[in-house]
Design a protein around this motif. Sequence first.
Motif, PDB file in Angstrom:
ATOM      1  N   VAL A 182      43.545 -30.719 -39.939  1.00  0.00           N
ATOM      2  CA  VAL A 182      42.045 -30.801 -40.099  1.00  0.00           C
ATOM      3  C   VAL A 182      41.516 -31.557 -41.288  1.00  0.00           C
ATOM      4  CG1 VAL A 182      40.190 -29.044 -40.309  1.00  0.00           C
ATOM      5  CG2 VAL A 182      41.886 -28.373 -38.954  1.00  0.00           C
ATOM      6  N   ALA A 183      40.383 -32.215 -41.303  1.00  0.00           N
ATOM      7  CA  ALA A 183      39.649 -32.809 -42.265  1.00  0.00           C
ATOM      8  C   ALA A 183      38.256 -32.068 -42.441  1.00  0.00           C
ATOM      9  CB  ALA A 183      39.393 -34.297 -42.089  1.00  0.00           C
ATOM     10  N   VAL A 184      38.090 -31.791 -43.451  1.00  0.00           N
ATOM     11  CA  VAL A 184      36.900 -31.054 -43.988  1.00  0.00           C
ATOM     12  C   VAL A 184      35.670 -32.233 -44.414  1.00  0.00           C
ATOM     13  CG1 VAL A 184      35.344 -29.359 -45.221  1.00  0.00           C
ATOM     14  CG2 VAL A 184      37.706 -28.643 -44.326  1.00  0.00           C
ATOM     15  N   VAL A 185      34.996 -32.537 -44.204  1.00  0.00           N
ATOM     16  CA  VAL A 185      33.715 -33.140 -44.322  1.00  0.00           C
ATOM     17  C   VAL A 185      32.361 -32.320 -45.035  1.00  0.00           C
ATOM     18  CG1 VAL A 185      32.246 -35.156 -43.705  1.00  0.00           C
ATOM     19  CG2 VAL A 185      34.490 -34.782 -42.337  1.00  0.00           C
ATOM     20  N   GLY A 186      32.209 -32.771 -46.195  1.00  0.00           N
ATOM     21  CA  GLY A 186      31.184 -32.288 -47.210  1.00  0.00           C
ATOM     22  C   GLY A 186      31.959 -31.443 -48.122  1.00  0.00           C
ATOM     23  N   ALA A 187      32.044 -31.887 -49.183  1.00  0.00           N
ATOM     24  CA  ALA A 187      32.608 -31.110 -50.135  1.00  0.00           C
ATOM     25  C   ALA A 187      32.161 -30.251 -50.972  1.00  0.00           C
ATOM     26  CB  ALA A 187      33.220 -32.132 -51.470  1.00  0.00           C
ATOM     27  N   HIS A 188      30.680 -30.053 -50.823  1.00  0.00           N
ATOM     28  CA  HIS A 188      29.957 -28.888 -51.416  1.00  0.00           C
ATOM     29  C   HIS A 188      29.879 -27.672 -50.486  1.00  0.00           C
ATOM     30  CE1 HIS A 188      26.754 -26.532 -53.458  1.00  0.00           C
ATOM     31  NE2 HIS A 188      26.048 -26.773 -52.706  1.00  0.00           N
ATOM     32  N   ARG A 189      29.178 -28.053 -49.171  1.00  0.00           N
ATOM     33  CA  ARG A 189      29.199 -26.659 -48.316  1.00  0.00           C
ATOM     34  C   ARG A 189      30.585 -26.554 -47.719  1.00  0.00           C
ATOM     35  NH1 ARG A 189      24.042 -27.394 -44.328  1.00  0.00           N
ATOM     36  NH2 ARG A 189      24.716 -25.475 -43.817  1.00  0.00           N
ATOM     37  N   ILE A 193      44.807 -36.907 -38.198  1.00  0.00           N
ATOM     38  CA  ILE A 193      43.572 -36.122 -38.203  1.00  0.00           C
ATOM     39  C   ILE A 193      43.390 -35.528 -36.795  1.00  0.00           C
ATOM     40  CG2 ILE A 193      41.192 -35.464 -38.552  1.00  0.00           C
ATOM     41  CD1 ILE A 193      42.745 -35.965 -41.389  1.00  0.00           C
ATOM     42  N   ASP A 194      43.602 -34.321 -36.276  1.00  0.00           N
ATOM     43  CA  ASP A 194      43.329 -33.702 -34.965  1.00  0.00           C
ATOM     44  C   ASP A 194      41.933 -33.237 -34.874  1.00  0.00           C
ATOM     45  OD1 ASP A 194      46.100 -33.919 -34.179  1.00  0.00           O
ATOM     46  OD2 ASP A 194      46.307 -32.190 -35.414  1.00  0.00           O
ATOM     47  N   ALA A 195      41.367 -32.625 -35.979  1.00  0.00           N
ATOM     48  CA  ALA A 195      40.056 -31.960 -35.996  1.00  0.00           C
ATOM     49  C   ALA A 195      39.213 -32.201 -37.235  1.00  0.00           C
ATOM     50  CB  ALA A 195      40.151 -30.633 -35.558  1.00  0.00           C
ATOM     51  N   VAL A 196      37.901 -32.115 -37.137  1.00  0.00           N
ATOM     52  CA  VAL A 196      37.126 -32.385 -38.221  1.00  0.00           C
ATOM     53  C   VAL A 196      36.215 -31.069 -38.509  1.00  0.00           C
ATOM     54  CG1 VAL A 196      36.951 -34.898 -38.526  1.00  0.00           C
ATOM     55  CG2 VAL A 196      35.302 -33.666 -37.190  1.00  0.00           C
ATOM     56  N   CYS A 197      35.869 -30.750 -39.612  1.00  0.00           N
ATOM     57  CA  CYS A 197      35.004 -29.474 -40.128  1.00  0.00           C
ATOM     58  C   CYS A 197      33.880 -30.250 -40.666  1.00  0.00           C
ATOM     59  CB  CYS A 197      35.477 -28.519 -40.609  1.00  0.00           C
ATOM     60  SG  CYS A 197      34.396 -27.273 -41.331  1.00  0.00           S
ATOM     61  N   LEU A 198      32.699 -30.213 -39.857  1.00  0.00           N
ATOM     62  CA  LEU A 198      31.516 -30.900 -40.465  1.00  0.00           C
ATOM     63  C   LEU A 198      30.625 -30.011 -41.167  1.00  0.00           C
ATOM     64  CD1 LEU A 198      30.681 -33.216 -37.342  1.00  0.00           C
ATOM     65  CD2 LEU A 198      32.001 -33.738 -39.518  1.00  0.00           C
ATOM     66  N   GLU A 199      30.441 -29.996 -42.345  1.00  0.00           N
ATOM     67  CA  GLU A 199      29.545 -29.253 -43.352  1.00  0.00           C
ATOM     68  C   GLU A 199      28.803 -30.221 -44.140  1.00  0.00           C
ATOM     69  OE1 GLU A 199      29.360 -25.952 -43.572  1.00  0.00           O
ATOM     70  OE2 GLU A 199      30.480 -25.970 -41.849  1.00  0.00           O
ATOM     71  N   THR A 200      27.950 -30.989 -43.614  1.00  0.00           N
ATOM     72  CA  THR A 200      27.141 -31.994 -44.057  1.00  0.00           C
ATOM     73  C   THR A 200      25.516 -31.599 -43.847  1.00  0.00           C
ATOM     74  OG1 THR A 200      26.899 -33.298 -41.806  1.00  0.00           O
ATOM     75  CG2 THR A 200      28.746 -33.901 -43.615  1.00  0.00           C
ATOM     76  N   GLY A 201      24.573 -32.434 -43.952  1.00  0.00           N
ATOM     77  CA  GLY A 201      23.437 -32.032 -43.648  1.00  0.00           C
ATOM     78  C   GLY A 201      22.826 -31.975 -42.244  1.00  0.00           C
ATOM     79  N   LYS A 242      38.595 -36.317 -31.675  1.00  0.00           N
ATOM     80  CA  LYS A 242      38.796 -35.366 -32.486  1.00  0.00           C
ATOM     81  C   LYS A 242      38.055 -34.034 -32.148  1.00  0.00           C
ATOM     82  CE  LYS A 242      40.717 -38.655 -35.347  1.00  0.00           C
ATOM     83  NZ  LYS A 242      41.709 -38.915 -35.181  1.00  0.00           N
ATOM     84  N   HIS A 243      38.692 -32.949 -32.119  1.00  0.00           N
ATOM     85  CA  HIS A 243      37.936 -31.673 -32.143  1.00  0.00           C
ATOM     86  C   HIS A 243      36.893 -31.559 -33.070  1.00  0.00           C
ATOM     87  CE1 HIS A 243      40.833 -30.307 -29.049  1.00  0.00           C
ATOM     88  NE2 HIS A 243      41.873 -30.828 -29.916  1.00  0.00           N
ATOM     89  N   VAL A 244      35.906 -30.564 -32.887  1.00  0.00           N
ATOM     90  CA  VAL A 244      35.151 -30.469 -33.965  1.00  0.00           C
ATOM     91  C   VAL A 244      34.409 -28.983 -34.423  1.00  0.00           C
ATOM     92  CG1 VAL A 244      32.741 -31.130 -34.580  1.00  0.00           C
ATOM     93  CG2 VAL A 244      33.971 -32.590 -33.416  1.00  0.00           C
ATOM     94  N   HIS A 245      34.549 -28.817 -35.471  1.00  0.00           N
ATOM     95  CA  HIS A 245      33.969 -27.624 -35.926  1.00  0.00           C
ATOM     96  C   HIS A 245      32.762 -27.944 -36.812  1.00  0.00           C
ATOM     97  CE1 HIS A 245      34.187 -23.628 -38.946  1.00  0.00           C
ATOM     98  NE2 HIS A 245      33.331 -23.741 -38.198  1.00  0.00           N
ATOM     99  N   VAL A 246      31.462 -27.515 -36.369  1.00  0.00           N
ATOM    100  CA  VAL A 246      30.235 -27.941 -36.913  1.00  0.00           C
ATOM    101  C   VAL A 246      29.452 -26.840 -37.352  1.00  0.00           C
ATOM    102  CG1 VAL A 246      29.263 -28.450 -34.664  1.00  0.00           C
ATOM    103  CG2 VAL A 246      28.521 -29.626 -36.983  1.00  0.00           C
ATOM    104  N   ASP A 247      28.796 -26.783 -38.455  1.00  0.00           N
ATOM    105  CA  ASP A 247      27.886 -25.821 -38.757  1.00  0.00           C
ATOM    106  C   ASP A 247      26.666 -26.003 -37.998  1.00  0.00           C
ATOM    107  OD1 ASP A 247      27.068 -23.604 -40.399  1.00  0.00           O
ATOM    108  OD2 ASP A 247      26.915 -24.633 -42.298  1.00  0.00           O
TER     109      ASP A 247
END
Length: 128
Positions: free
Chosen positions: A11-18, A70-78, A94-99
């Motif tokens: 997994v890659a987490v996108v968005g270092a703050h949230r 990278i198999d999946a991304v976790c999107l914690e962006t705007g 990629k699989h996606v986990h999104v807020d």
Amino acid sequence: MNRRSGTKLNVAVVGAHRGKGFAKYYQRCPFTNLVTLCDQNEPLARSTAKELGVADVCFDYAKLLKRSDIDAVCLETGDDAHGWMTIAALEAGKHVHVDVPLATSIKDLKRIVELSERKKLNVCMGNE
């Protein structure tokens, strides 16, 4: 992509703050490897990665999606980026986990469903 028994999802987490809380979760989850933290704000990405002990940091989402490890991304962006970023991830396989929200237009929502079904990729929308 189907996760084989005994293998972990990278997994890659996108968005270092949230995404900091989700990065901690993926570090503890027995079914995942947190591979990288991605944010276009380089100082924030580096400091968060250092704090969490994440060795790999990236600053370019398009380059991230080209990575075969990278198999999946976790999107914690705007919120306004969720739709196009989810679509780009699905197009890249990629699989996606999104807020929340998943997307801000019906057109993007329809495209996400179509890509997810056609490519047999999972999309999970996290709710607070």
